[in-house]
Scaffold this motif. Structure first.
Motif, PDB file in Angstrom:
ATOM      1  N   TYR A  82      40.576 -41.105 -45.033  1.00 65.60           N
ATOM      2  CA  TYR A  82      40.528 -42.243 -45.959  1.00 65.60           C
ATOM      3  C   TYR A  82      39.167 -42.311 -46.647  1.00 65.60           C
ATOM      4  CZ  TYR A  82      37.819 -44.975 -42.570  1.00 65.60           C
ATOM      5  OH  TYR A  82      36.845 -45.436 -41.735  1.00 65.60           O
ATOM      6  N   TYR A  83      39.233 -42.878 -47.805  1.00 65.77           N
ATOM      7  CA  TYR A  83      37.983 -43.148 -48.550  1.00 65.77           C
ATOM      8  C   TYR A  83      37.978 -44.646 -48.813  1.00 65.77           C
ATOM      9  CZ  TYR A  83      35.021 -43.694 -52.678  1.00 65.77           C
ATOM     10  OH  TYR A  83      34.092 -44.154 -53.583  1.00 65.77           O
ATOM     11  N   ASP A  84      36.937 -45.334 -48.254  1.00 63.20           N
ATOM     12  CA  ASP A  84      36.863 -46.799 -48.350  1.00 63.20           C
ATOM     13  C   ASP A  84      36.142 -47.180 -49.641  1.00 63.20           C
ATOM     14  OD1 ASP A  84      36.796 -49.479 -47.925  1.00 63.20           O
ATOM     15  OD2 ASP A  84      35.404 -49.406 -46.219  1.00 63.20           O
ATOM     16  N   GLU A  85      36.904 -47.267 -50.702  1.00 65.18           N
ATOM     17  CA  GLU A  85      36.340 -47.569 -52.022  1.00 65.18           C
ATOM     18  C   GLU A  85      35.787 -48.993 -52.067  1.00 65.18           C
ATOM     19  OE1 GLU A  85      38.436 -45.867 -55.741  1.00 65.18           O
ATOM     20  OE2 GLU A  85      38.803 -48.037 -55.837  1.00 65.18           O
ATOM     21  N   SER A  86      36.437 -49.882 -51.304  1.00 59.62           N
ATOM     22  CA  SER A  86      36.050 -51.299 -51.324  1.00 59.62           C
ATOM     23  C   SER A  86      34.818 -51.572 -50.455  1.00 59.62           C
ATOM     24  CB  SER A  86      37.197 -52.150 -50.792  1.00 59.62           C
ATOM     25  OG  SER A  86      37.453 -51.797 -49.431  1.00 59.62           O
ATOM     26  N   GLY A  87      34.576 -50.689 -49.508  1.00 60.82           N
ATOM     27  CA  GLY A  87      33.475 -50.888 -48.569  1.00 60.82           C
ATOM     28  C   GLY A  87      33.752 -51.993 -47.586  1.00 60.82           C
ATOM     29  N   MET A  88      35.026 -52.322 -47.374  1.00 60.41           N
ATOM     30  CA  MET A  88      35.376 -53.444 -46.497  1.00 60.41           C
ATOM     31  C   MET A  88      35.306 -53.094 -45.003  1.00 60.41           C
ATOM     32  SD  MET A  88      39.380 -53.732 -47.399  1.00 60.41           S
ATOM     33  CE  MET A  88      40.339 -53.875 -45.932  1.00 60.41           C
ATOM     34  N   PHE A  89      35.314 -51.806 -44.689  1.00 65.44           N
ATOM     35  CA  PHE A  89      35.231 -51.408 -43.277  1.00 65.44           C
ATOM     36  C   PHE A  89      33.805 -51.027 -42.933  1.00 65.44           C
ATOM     37  CE2 PHE A  89      39.636 -50.336 -44.508  1.00 65.44           C
ATOM     38  CZ  PHE A  89      40.286 -51.229 -43.660  1.00 65.44           C
ATOM     39  N   GLU A  90      33.276 -51.704 -41.895  1.00 68.29           N
ATOM     40  CA  GLU A  90      31.867 -51.501 -41.574  1.00 68.29           C
ATOM     41  C   GLU A  90      31.631 -50.169 -40.867  1.00 68.29           C
ATOM     42  OE1 GLU A  90      30.491 -54.976 -39.548  1.00 68.29           O
ATOM     43  OE2 GLU A  90      30.742 -56.216 -41.349  1.00 68.29           O
ATOM     44  N   SER A  91      32.349 -49.906 -39.776  1.00 63.28           N
ATOM     45  CA  SER A  91      32.118 -48.632 -39.076  1.00 63.28           C
ATOM     46  C   SER A  91      33.410 -47.800 -39.028  1.00 63.28           C
ATOM     47  CB  SER A  91      31.632 -48.886 -37.643  1.00 63.28           C
ATOM     48  OG  SER A  91      32.724 -49.156 -36.807  1.00 63.28           O
ATOM     49  N   ALA A  92      33.236 -46.503 -39.042  1.00 62.78           N
ATOM     50  CA  ALA A  92      34.389 -45.582 -39.026  1.00 62.78           C
ATOM     51  C   ALA A  92      35.177 -45.710 -37.726  1.00 62.78           C
ATOM     52  CB  ALA A  92      33.920 -44.146 -39.197  1.00 62.78           C
ATOM     53  N   ASP A  93      34.479 -45.936 -36.612  1.00 62.95           N
ATOM     54  CA  ASP A  93      35.176 -46.066 -35.322  1.00 62.95           C
ATOM     55  C   ASP A  93      36.079 -47.279 -35.291  1.00 62.95           C
ATOM     56  OD1 ASP A  93      34.077 -43.808 -34.433  1.00 62.95           O
ATOM     57  OD2 ASP A  93      32.546 -44.773 -33.151  1.00 62.95           O
ATOM     58  N   ASP A  94      35.576 -48.398 -35.793  1.00 61.28           N
ATOM     59  CA  ASP A  94      36.393 -49.617 -35.827  1.00 61.28           C
ATOM     60  C   ASP A  94      37.631 -49.407 -36.700  1.00 61.28           C
ATOM     61  OD1 ASP A  94      34.609 -50.782 -34.196  1.00 61.28           O
ATOM     62  OD2 ASP A  94      33.601 -51.991 -35.759  1.00 61.28           O
ATOM     63  N   THR A  95      37.426 -48.734 -37.796  1.00 56.68           N
ATOM     64  CA  THR A  95      38.544 -48.483 -38.726  1.00 56.68           C
ATOM     65  C   THR A  95      39.601 -47.598 -38.048  1.00 56.68           C
ATOM     66  OG1 THR A  95      36.882 -48.420 -40.453  1.00 56.68           O
ATOM     67  CG2 THR A  95      39.111 -47.757 -41.067  1.00 56.68           C
ATOM     68  N   ALA A  96      39.106 -46.556 -37.408  1.00 55.95           N
ATOM     69  CA  ALA A  96      40.045 -45.643 -36.731  1.00 55.95           C
ATOM     70  C   ALA A  96      40.863 -46.392 -35.688  1.00 55.95           C
ATOM     71  CB  ALA A  96      39.277 -44.511 -36.071  1.00 55.95           C
ATOM     72  N   LYS A  97      40.233 -47.351 -34.998  1.00 55.69           N
ATOM     73  CA  LYS A  97      40.933 -48.131 -33.980  1.00 55.69           C
ATOM     74  C   LYS A  97      42.068 -48.950 -34.602  1.00 55.69           C
ATOM     75  CE  LYS A  97      38.631 -49.115 -29.829  1.00 55.69           C
ATOM     76  NZ  LYS A  97      37.440 -49.652 -29.197  1.00 55.69           N
ATOM     77  N   LEU A  98      41.753 -49.501 -35.780  1.00 57.83           N
ATOM     78  CA  LEU A  98      42.770 -50.327 -36.458  1.00 57.83           C
ATOM     79  C   LEU A  98      44.032 -49.522 -36.791  1.00 57.83           C
ATOM     80  CD1 LEU A  98      40.537 -52.348 -38.960  1.00 57.83           C
ATOM     81  CD2 LEU A  98      41.971 -53.329 -37.159  1.00 57.83           C
ATOM     82  N   PHE A  99      43.806 -48.242 -37.128  1.00 53.38           N
ATOM     83  CA  PHE A  99      44.946 -47.422 -37.566  1.00 53.38           C
ATOM     84  C   PHE A  99      45.457 -46.444 -36.490  1.00 53.38           C
ATOM     85  CE2 PHE A  99      42.819 -48.510 -41.620  1.00 53.38           C
ATOM     86  CZ  PHE A  99      43.874 -49.094 -42.277  1.00 53.38           C
ATOM     87  N   GLU A 100      45.022 -46.633 -35.231  1.00 55.64           N
ATOM     88  CA  GLU A 100      45.354 -45.629 -34.200  1.00 55.64           C
ATOM     89  C   GLU A 100      46.859 -45.523 -33.927  1.00 55.64           C
ATOM     90  OE1 GLU A 100      43.269 -46.595 -30.642  1.00 55.64           O
ATOM     91  OE2 GLU A 100      44.409 -48.426 -30.271  1.00 55.64           O
TER      92      GLU A 100
END
Lengths: 428, 324
Positions: A82-100
């Motif tokens: 993913y490419y976070d164009e909005s910058g709404m996700f602070e850390s990559a690990d947290d984001t990965a957890k959301l989509f696991e």
């Protein structure tokens, strides 16, 4: 009467001494019975939802090799970028957890890299996240069964909800509790649960149709063979023709009951023993209530006998086995019509067509069985239908014996059914 | 036991197949049912066996209405047939049991008849593996397996070689000796002559000749004689009789060694003997012998059926002329 048993005994031996009949029966019984034990022997948890070790005792080696198992699971996980164009996700690990739940998500720094990774098949798909409601899904070849987009949207919607709650100063947990409050209700089925009974009804309707067609032709062939090998003249001068025909038909019916009954019993008993191992996954096919099995047997045997007599009469109308299809067409047409009408009305067994069909002897073997299994039908209706079926079967047997006797020494071209009935009923 | 067939008539559609068939046969005797192809022999037998129903007439056994399923009958139909893919013994026992014989007796009888007909080694073989002649013998054994009182054999010798024919002849003679009723249909007159005391000749559904075979032969030979000459020149002898003795006899035929003659009406054997002695000497023909003509069944059959055919042709021709 003892001579009837002599005919039945002799005719039954022609089935039991038939190697293909015996081998088919034994193989089917063994395969189905042994097959029912499969989940106890092989891990079929992906199908049954039940782990093999819980059934045949805990296997400690699994625990010891647990790490390895996890590694294998990781390899099975789908990779996304993913490419976070909005910058709404602070850390990559947290984001990965959301989509696991969807797969393994890896962050890239620009859209071009994302596009290249998809083109190079480095990931299954990729997302350009614009904000919590807008995104772009990049995929190389879009599959018909791809549910990634739907799952991604669900996660994104949840993020949007949480953002909204946070921005409005609401308590997230109490809001979600009320927002997703579940309704609780109880279903009381006063009649039959069609969703539960549909599949085994469907299969049993096909089974009885196949048995009538297959064995009916075998009975007709057996009668025609006696004409073509000329043994019929000796037979009809030794014993009343009705004993010969009734003996043949009863022997054929017994063969069907033995073959189909043992195959069905192997499947039902085997599944009964291993039902837990299957996680009740085959209940819709193999967990058939006893009363349905009895109904199937009573109406199935009646219907089979009815058509077996008809096929016996048909066999007497021709002199060569290759001519059987020329005269069996009418009988087969009736069987086919009944089959399609019943199958098409399987989910609506209470309609007028099914009600009428459940009392006609040509169709009650199938229609009444379906009504009993899937609809509402009273005991007097069942008894009346069964009585009509068995009286008609006896009448069909009587008529078939007359036709059989009439056709005994008529060689040459096939005799037309209407002409045969007329001749059989005449006193000459 | 006496089986009587009285005035049986049968039509198929518009065609009358049997036009009043009568005969009777008793225990220990054999009746020969003769006729050309399509004469009505098999139809008569099938009516006897209740395969077909007669339009009218009666069949009686000892004066009572005959029911073929209540009497032990051995029937060998013209259309032979058993189960090709079943064991010989198995199907013989089955056929006996269909006729009400218990399993033990049926098995014993089957083995007995297979032995008698010299095919016992095939008892456990599928019928289709046997030669045609052996299949025929198995069929005959199946006919006799229920120890029948009445035996009906429709063309039993067809398909048998001379050795097997001899075995069958012996068996049929034994059956007659032990008091069975035998009804025998065949085109082979020599066999009929050997077994049958009585014969019935059917032609176009009608009986054209019936009765005791010896008496029939005697009656046929009564006014006929055979004459032979020392030099064996039958054409010379025939010409002599036709030229010189035409006032006393007429020549009816010639066989291998003799000229067959028939006395003209009112003439006696004595007149013929006197005339032939005188006139043959004058013509220098040396007569070797003369005796009463003993016709074979074949001769009688050919003559009788031939006469009928000729008579029918004449009738048809006259009918045609009348119509014109």
């Amino acid at each position: 009467m003892s001579r009837l048993f002599t005919v039945i005994d002799f005719e039954l031996k022609s089935y039991t001494k038939n190697k293909s009949f015996m081998i088919t029966t034994i193989i089917m019984v063994v395969l189905l019975f042994a097959g029912s034990f499969l989940p106890r022997l092989v891990d079929m948890s992906s199908v049954t939802g039940v782990k093999t070790d819980t059934l045949i005792g805990a296997d400690l080696s699994d625990e010891e090799d647990g790490g390895e198992g996890d590694t294998e699971n990781k390899d099975d996980v789908d990779h996304y970028m993913y490419y976070d164009e909005s910058g709404m996700f602070e850390s990559a690990d947290d984001t990965a957890k959301l989509f696991e739940e969807i797969g393994l998500f890896t962050k890239v720094e620009n859209k071009d890299d994302l596009k290249k990774a998809v083109e190079d098949d480095l990931c299954k798909g990729a997302f350009v996240i614009k904000d919590d409601l807008h995104y772009e899904y990049l995929v190389n070849n879009s599959s018909m069964n791809d549910s990634t987009q739907m799952m991604f949207e669900m996660v994104l919607q949840n993020i949007h909800k949480q953002n909204y709650i946070a921005s409005h100063g609401l308590d997230a947990s109490s809001f979600m509790e009320e927002y997703e409050a579940a309704c609780e209700g109880e279903v009381t089925i006063l009649g039959k649960d069609q969703s539960e009974n549909f599949w085994y009804c469907y299969i049993l309707v096909i089974v009885i149709f196949m048995l009538i067609i297959m064995y009916g032709v075998m009975i007709a062939t057996s009668v025609t063979n006696e004409k073509s090998n000329r043994s019929i003249e000796v037979l009809v001068t030794s014993i009343d023709a009705k004993y010969l025909l009734f003996g043949k038909v009863i022997a054929g019916t017994l063969a069907v009951v033995v073959q189909a009954g043992s195959i069905l019993a192997a499947a039902l008993i085997g599944y009964g023993i291993n039902r837990d191992a299957w996680g009740n996954k085959l209940d819709m096919i193999l967990h058939i209530p006893t009363e349905v099995v009895i109904t199937f047997a009573v109406f199935g045997i009646g219907g089979f006998l009815f058509y077996a007599f008809a096929y016996g009469a048909v066999g007497a109308l021709v002199s060569k086995t290759e001519d059987i299809n020329k005269v069996a067409g009418t009988v087969q047409m009736v069987i086919m019509i009944v089959y399609f009408v019943v199958l098409l009305n399987l989910s609506n067994p209470g309609n007028m067509i099914m009600k009428v069909f459940s009392f006609l002897p040509i169709s009650s073997y199938s229609a009444m069985f379906v009504r009993i299994a899937m609809g509402t039908v009273t005991m007097p209706e069942i008894i009346i239908s069964a009585v009509i079926l068995y009286i008609s079967t006896f009448f069909m047997g009587w008529l078939a014996a007359k036709i059989y006797r009439m056709g005994t020494l008529r060689y040459g071209n096939p005799i037309k059914i209407t002409k045969a009935i007329k001749s059989a009923l005449s006193k000459d | 036991m006496k089986l009587e067939v009285r005035n049986i008539r049968k039509t198929f559609g518009e065609k009358e197949i049997l036009k009043g068939i009568n005969f009777e046969v008793e225990s220990g005797k054999a009746l020969g049912l003769l006729g050309r192809n399509g004469a009505g022999k098999t139809t008569t037998i099938r009516i006897l066996m209740d395969v077909f129903h007669a339009n009218s007439g009666d069949i009686l056994l000892d004066g009572e209405k005959f029911d073929p399923r209540k009497v032990m009958i051995g029937y060998l139909p013209e259309e032979r047939g058993l189960y090709p893919k079943r064991k010989v013994l198995e199907q013989m026992v089955y056929l006996a049991r269909l006729r009400g014989v218990d399993k033990k007796t049926a098995t014993e009888n089957s083995i007995k008849w297979l032995k008698r007909l010299e095919v016992e080694e095939y008892a456990t073989k599928d019928l289709e593996t046997l030669s045609k002649g052996n299949q025929q013998k198995v069929q005959l054994a199946s006919t006799l397996v229920s120890d029948p009182e009445i035996i009906i054999l429709d063309e039993p010798f067809s398909g048998l070689d001379p050795v097997n024919s001899q075995i069958l002849k012996d068996v049929v003679n034994e059956l007659i000796e032990v008091g069975k009723i035998v009804i025998f249909s065949s085109h082979q007159m020599s066999y009929v002559e050997e077994f049958c005391r009585d014969i019935v000749i059917i032609n176009h559904g009608e009986i054209i000749l019936s009765g005791n075979l010896l008496e029939i032969k005697k009656e046929y030979g009564k006014s006929q004689l055979v004459v032979s000459s020392v030099d064996g020149d039958l054409s010379k002898l025939r010409n002599f009789i036709e030229d010189s003795l035409s006032d006393i006899v007429e020549v009816t035929g010639v066989n291998k060694t003799d000229v067959i003659v028939k006395l003209l009406e009112g003439k006696t054997r004595m007149e013929f003997f006197g005339a032939i002695s005188d006139r043959a000497a004058k013509e220098r023909i040396e007569i070797e012998h003369f005796e009463t003509y003993k016709p074979s069944l074949n001769d009688i059959f050919v003559e009788r059926v031939g006469e009928e055919e000729l008579h029918e042709k004449e009738e048809n021709a006259n009918g045609g002329e009348d119509n014109e």
